[in-house]
Design an enzyme around this catalytic site. Sequence first.
Site, mmCIF file in Angstrom:
data_model
loop_
_atom_site.group_PDB
_atom_site.id
_atom_site.type_symbol
_atom_site.label_atom_id
_atom_site.label_comp_id
_atom_site.label_asym_id
_atom_site.label_seq_id
_atom_site.Cartn_x
_atom_site.Cartn_y
_atom_site.Cartn_z
ATOM 1 N N LYS A 119 -5.203 -9.164 -1.691
ATOM 2 C CA LYS A 119 -5.516 -8.030 -2.129
ATOM 3 C C LYS A 119 -4.703 -7.671 -3.091
ATOM 4 C CE LYS A 119 -6.690 -3.116 -0.676
ATOM 5 N NZ LYS A 119 -6.647 -2.213 0.269
ATOM 6 N N SER A 171 -10.599 0.499 0.838
ATOM 7 C CA SER A 171 -10.247 -0.006 -0.486
ATOM 8 C C SER A 171 -10.142 -1.798 -0.800
ATOM 9 C CB SER A 171 -8.864 0.410 -0.991
ATOM 10 O OG SER A 171 -7.947 0.196 -0.122
ATOM 11 N N SER A 175 -8.837 0.979 5.247
ATOM 12 C CA SER A 175 -9.413 0.188 4.259
ATOM 13 C C SER A 175 -9.490 -1.252 4.702
ATOM 14 C CB SER A 175 -8.173 0.341 3.016
ATOM 15 O OG SER A 175 -8.176 1.425 2.577
#
Length: 469
Positions: free
Chosen positions: A76, A154, A178
């Site tokens: 990520k 996210s 997330s």
Amino acid sequence: MSTLAEQTRWYDATDQAALVASGEVKPGELVEAAIERIEQFDPVLGAVTLRYFEEARAAAAAGPSGPLAGVPFLVKDLLTDVAGQICTNANVALKEHARPAGADSLLVARFRAAGLVFAGRTASSEFGTVPAAESTAWGATRNPWDTALSPGGSSGGSAAAVAAGMVPAAHGTDAAGSVRIPASCCGLVGLKPSRPSGQAAVASVHDLIVDLAVTRSVRDTALLLDIARGAEGADPADGHLARLGAEPGRLRVGLLDTRVDGTAVHPDCAEAARSTARLLESLGHHVEPGFPAVLGDTTLDRLFAAFWSTGMAEVLGDVARQLGREVTEADVEPLNWTLGALAADVTAEDRQAAREGVAGFARSVVSWWDDHDLLLTPTQAEPPLPSGTLASDPADPMAPLRRSGQFAPFTPFANFTGQPAISLPLHTTPDGLPIGVQLVAAPGREDLLLRVAAQLETAAPWQHRRPTL
């Protein structure tokens, strides 16, 4: 698509590693297959923000070793260092000026030592503030199940990449859901582990963050957790993966299928929790309505807001240090600029009250597990949202945060308490969209969560459900 890229597209990481271990496939071939899939599907999805294909090829050629040797992986693009790679945090200014990291973060180093090969970075919301993967810097990531929808966030870029079959697993961070939210929106497994031992107190928003991965299978999640947490010499034979088949016993499960104030959630999300409750009962567990009453205490909202605003001010200060200048309003999306500005009104007394309030909240919540083993909820209150729903709004900067709270009311509390929580893809809407359910255990009881998750995976397998692109 080549034969190998098609053959391995829906393999989990364990199966891909087995191909390498048997000598049937070389690490470089697995990596090339992943690169081929990324190049084919990512132009539609926008999940991979930064590509490091040549570095991945070199790592595969060097002969990686470990339990996941040669398995392609994505990290990520948020708050995580990978040696030689930049991290933009989905921010416009850092996209242009971020410098490559000199070393891996601890988790990345452990993943690398296990043989994972890093092929690129995945999309997030700016600084991970809202549960989406869309930003001014990189645009919107699309959900492979329906490209008009968001994959959640996210860690939405990671979830979209895994759900589309680009890679078998990908890294995610979780400060308020997330990892779990995008796992739910994309039909994946997403575990937020317990807060690491020795980090019991929450002094800032950074203490809420725990990272691991989104995967296709419970066994991959268990293995990655063992790698992440067991690298200090723990015996793999006593790890979570080795104990997946152990019976969890007859568990006491509380069911929360509405918002804590009693108002309804979307019928598909409520049914996801209720059908899982019925499945758990068929497996011998006892399920009844119940949840920690303190979850409904709205007087704590003001205290929690102090964490978000002061945490954003700290983030913007770090961005300024990286840029070598002051951050301006043009450098940051309206929501995060507004949050950072609100920190000026937070006093030292406010911060101390927030710390004490969170500590008391956590004690009250966790005490509920004295008489229960698990809490079952929908992972989110609505099916996947249309793309753009949580996009930055200059006319109303706080609107995306308010809408986020409506969409995902069930996940944040576990970050404040430090408890482990997992989202499992056990349900779909009538038109086939994934809907996840969340199970929350007492602190440190990942073993229980994973054994029950494996039990549910066996009883109601989900691997046959795949998006079409």
